[in-house]
Design an enzyme around this catalytic site. Structure first.
Site, mmCIF file in Angstrom:
data_model
loop_
_atom_site.group_PDB
_atom_site.id
_atom_site.type_symbol
_atom_site.label_atom_id
_atom_site.label_comp_id
_atom_site.label_asym_id
_atom_site.label_seq_id
_atom_site.Cartn_x
_atom_site.Cartn_y
_atom_site.Cartn_z
ATOM 1 N N MET A 1 -1.888 1.579 -1.013
ATOM 2 C CA MET A 1 -1.279 2.881 -0.729
ATOM 3 C C MET A 1 -1.627 3.873 -1.845
ATOM 4 O O MET A 1 -0.953 4.894 -2.006
ATOM 5 C CB MET A 1 0.238 2.744 -0.580
ATOM 6 C CG MET A 1 0.602 1.879 0.624
ATOM 7 S SD MET A 1 2.236 2.218 1.274
ATOM 8 C CE MET A 1 3.248 1.837 -0.131
ATOM 9 N N LEU B 1 -3.503 4.002 -7.850
ATOM 10 C CA LEU B 1 -4.088 2.714 -8.244
ATOM 11 C C LEU B 1 -3.883 2.412 -9.726
ATOM 12 O O LEU B 1 -3.893 3.307 -10.568
ATOM 13 C CB LEU B 1 -5.591 2.707 -7.919
ATOM 14 C CG LEU B 1 -5.956 2.945 -6.451
ATOM 15 C CD1 LEU B 1 -7.464 2.794 -6.254
ATOM 16 C CD2 LEU B 1 -5.204 1.994 -5.524
ATOM 17 N N HIS C 1 -4.348 -3.221 -8.605
ATOM 18 C CA HIS C 1 -5.231 -2.920 -7.473
ATOM 19 C C HIS C 1 -6.701 -3.184 -7.847
ATOM 20 O O HIS C 1 -7.463 -3.729 -7.047
ATOM 21 C CB HIS C 1 -5.109 -1.449 -7.070
ATOM 22 C CG HIS C 1 -3.748 -1.021 -6.625
ATOM 23 N ND1 HIS C 1 -2.962 -0.174 -7.349
ATOM 24 C CD2 HIS C 1 -3.032 -1.323 -5.507
ATOM 25 C CE1 HIS C 1 -1.825 0.056 -6.701
ATOM 26 N NE2 HIS C 1 -1.831 -0.639 -5.583
ATOM 27 N N GLN D 1 6.176 2.141 6.977
ATOM 28 C CA GLN D 1 6.782 1.082 6.163
ATOM 29 C C GLN D 1 7.790 1.621 5.151
ATOM 30 O O GLN D 1 8.283 0.879 4.311
ATOM 31 C CB GLN D 1 5.715 0.223 5.484
ATOM 32 C CG GLN D 1 4.929 0.879 4.377
ATOM 33 C CD GLN D 1 3.771 -0.001 3.933
ATOM 34 O OE1 GLN D 1 2.797 -0.162 4.671
ATOM 35 N NE2 GLN D 1 3.860 -0.588 2.756
ATOM 36 N N GLY E 1 -2.096 -8.830 -3.258
ATOM 37 C CA GLY E 1 -1.509 -9.280 -4.516
ATOM 38 C C GLY E 1 -0.295 -10.164 -4.294
ATOM 39 O O GLY E 1 0.510 -9.925 -3.390
ATOM 40 N N ASP F 1 3.453 -8.718 -4.246
ATOM 41 C CA ASP F 1 4.234 -8.547 -3.011
ATOM 42 C C ASP F 1 4.125 -9.852 -2.221
ATOM 43 O O ASP F 1 3.453 -9.926 -1.194
ATOM 44 C CB ASP F 1 3.692 -7.347 -2.228
ATOM 45 C CG ASP F 1 3.784 -6.077 -3.038
ATOM 46 O OD1 ASP F 1 4.864 -5.486 -3.096
ATOM 47 O OD2 ASP F 1 2.770 -5.689 -3.656
ATOM 48 N N GLN G 1 5.163 -10.133 1.446
ATOM 49 C CA GLN G 1 4.159 -9.434 2.264
ATOM 50 C C GLN G 1 2.923 -10.310 2.473
ATOM 51 O O GLN G 1 2.383 -10.411 3.589
ATOM 52 C CB GLN G 1 3.780 -8.130 1.564
ATOM 53 C CG GLN G 1 2.553 -7.438 2.130
ATOM 54 C CD GLN G 1 2.318 -6.104 1.464
ATOM 55 O OE1 GLN G 1 2.960 -5.137 1.801
ATOM 56 N NE2 GLN G 1 1.391 -6.036 0.521
ATOM 57 N N ARG H 1 5.070 2.340 -8.385
ATOM 58 C CA ARG H 1 6.410 2.907 -8.589
ATOM 59 C C ARG H 1 6.779 3.026 -10.064
ATOM 60 O O ARG H 1 7.701 3.770 -10.397
ATOM 61 C CB ARG H 1 7.464 2.077 -7.853
ATOM 62 C CG ARG H 1 7.443 2.299 -6.365
ATOM 63 C CD ARG H 1 8.719 1.809 -5.701
ATOM 64 N NE ARG H 1 8.786 2.274 -4.333
ATOM 65 C CZ ARG H 1 8.176 1.717 -3.311
ATOM 66 N NH1 ARG H 1 7.455 0.642 -3.510
ATOM 67 N NH2 ARG H 1 8.279 2.230 -2.102
HETATM 68 P P1 AMP Z 1 0.415 -1.119 -2.762
HETATM 69 O O1 AMP Z 1 -0.538 -0.002 -3.050
HETATM 70 O O2 AMP Z 1 1.582 -1.149 -3.693
HETATM 71 O O3 AMP Z 1 0.777 -1.211 -1.308
HETATM 72 O O4 AMP Z 1 -0.361 -2.454 -3.112
HETATM 73 C C1 AMP Z 1 -1.626 -2.717 -2.560
HETATM 74 C C2 AMP Z 1 -2.024 -4.123 -2.912
HETATM 75 O O5 AMP Z 1 -2.062 -4.262 -4.333
HETATM 76 C C3 AMP Z 1 -1.030 -5.163 -2.397
HETATM 77 O O6 AMP Z 1 -1.748 -6.295 -1.939
HETATM 78 C C4 AMP Z 1 -0.225 -5.482 -3.619
HETATM 79 O O7 AMP Z 1 0.350 -6.775 -3.608
HETATM 80 C C5 AMP Z 1 -1.296 -5.384 -4.692
HETATM 81 N N1 AMP Z 1 -0.672 -5.184 -5.998
HETATM 82 C C6 AMP Z 1 0.255 -4.270 -6.335
HETATM 83 N N2 AMP Z 1 0.639 -4.441 -7.615
HETATM 84 C C7 AMP Z 1 -0.063 -5.496 -8.097
HETATM 85 C C8 AMP Z 1 -0.109 -6.183 -9.351
HETATM 86 N N3 AMP Z 1 0.646 -5.805 -10.371
HETATM 87 N N4 AMP Z 1 -0.951 -7.227 -9.478
HETATM 88 C C9 AMP Z 1 -1.725 -7.627 -8.435
HETATM 89 N N5 AMP Z 1 -1.735 -7.019 -7.227
HETATM 90 C C10 AMP Z 1 -0.916 -5.977 -7.060
#
Ligand code: AMP
Length: 280
Positions: free
Chosen positions: A32, A35, A39, A63, A149, A152, A155, A189
């Site tokens: 989302m 980054l 990510h 979501q 990741g 989550d 998820q 966040r």
């Molecule tokens: P998001 O942009 O928060 O929806 O996350 C996108 C992807 O990045 C998802 O697969 C998350 O699980 C992964 N992700 C977010 N934070 C981390 C982190 N600290 N370490 C590894 N993967 C992450």
């Protein structure tokens, strides 16, 4: 070189068709945006095993169960594209909203069971939003592998389930959580935390690590969970959505640790909801 940004499904498919014709494999990293190194670690994992890598950036309205959360969610597309440069991704897909949800869109994907607990219990509709957009991104990109990741974790398990249930020919790869030096799990966040909250935020991971040590020494959650919760609140967190030990596959609730168990936490710090999980 900054990877090209594609905003339409037609443009995306024109590109993937060329790669497919050349016999190249495709990896997708759904995000989302906003980054961070977490990510980027997924993009690098994709780069290592796929001929072509697509990072998608879509702040999926379906979501978000809270309109303010959607409004405040950080959007940093320009910086995101620059950050991805070092990872060598081939394409950044930033679909316009109508490329995902065209007029008349009427389908919702529901994964039962795995979505009932943890974040699913606290954020009604959140995982339906995830489970609806993720297969679309899989099918739109026609990727062979998708990188998610463990940050989550719930998820990740839901995505594995739906890919299997819907016979989507894609391998779902889980990647470890990347943390700040002080242990705070990286998250888009975290940008919303005040300087003061940022100081207290790592205490969540610290308490979880201590709790894990107690569990590995044979303690039960019913014995040591309350003290851990009290420490999180004493550190300045306002509310704990959950602090639970669960099986890492079916997410069933546990009292004592066992192989494959994980500790899960979600807590509010000055209006920002932080989540984390670790192997227990
Ligand atoms: P998001 O942009 O928060 O929806 O996350 C996108 C992807 O990045 C998802 O697969 C998350 O699980 C992964 N992700 C977010 N934070 C981390 C982190 N600290 N370490 C590894 N993967 C992450």
């Amino acid at each position: 070189m900054i990877a090209p940004i594609e905003r339409t499904l037609t443009g995306l498919r024109a590109q993937t068709a060329v790669w497919r014709k050349a016999g190249e494999s495709i990896g997708v990293v759904p995000t989302m945006g906003a980054l961070h190194q977490g990510h980027l670690s997924l993009a690098r994992a994709a780069r290592e095993t796929c001929d072509r890598v697509i990072v998608t950036i879509f702040v999926n309205p379906k979501q978000f169960n809270n309109p303010d959360d959607l409004k405040n969610y950080p959007r940093t597309e320009h910086d995101d594209a620059a950050k991805l440069e070092s990872t060598g991704v081939d394409l950044i897909y930033v679909p316009d909203a109508d490329q995902i949800y065209p007029d008349g869109f009427a389908t919702t994907v529901t994964v039962s069971g795995l979505t009932d607990m943890l974040c699913g219990a606290k954020r009604p509709g959140h995982f339906e939003g995830v489970a609806t957009v993720v297969p679309k991104l899989f099918l739109q990109t026609s990727a062979d592998k998708a990188f998610f990741g463990e940050k989550d974790y719930q998820q990740l398990q839901i995505v594995r389930r739906l890919a299997k249930d819907l016979d989507i020919p894609i391998e779902v790869v889980g990647c470890p959580t990347i943390r700040e030096e002080d242990g705070l799990a990286m998250s888009s966040r975290n940008l919303l935390l005040s300087d003061r909250s940022r100081i207290f935020a790592p205490i969540l991971a610290e308490v979880m690590t201590d709790l894990r040590a107690q569990l590995r020494d044979g303690a039960a959650m019913t014995e040591v969970g309350a003290e851990a919760r009290a420490r999180i609140l004493a550190a300045g967190f306002n509310e704990i959505d959950y602090l639970e030990l669960r099986d890492g596959t079916d997410l069933g609730l546990l009292d004592k640790t066992q192989p494959g168990a994980r500790l899960f936490a979600a807590a509010w710090l000055a209006g920002v909801r932080l989540i984390d999980n670790i192997a227990a």
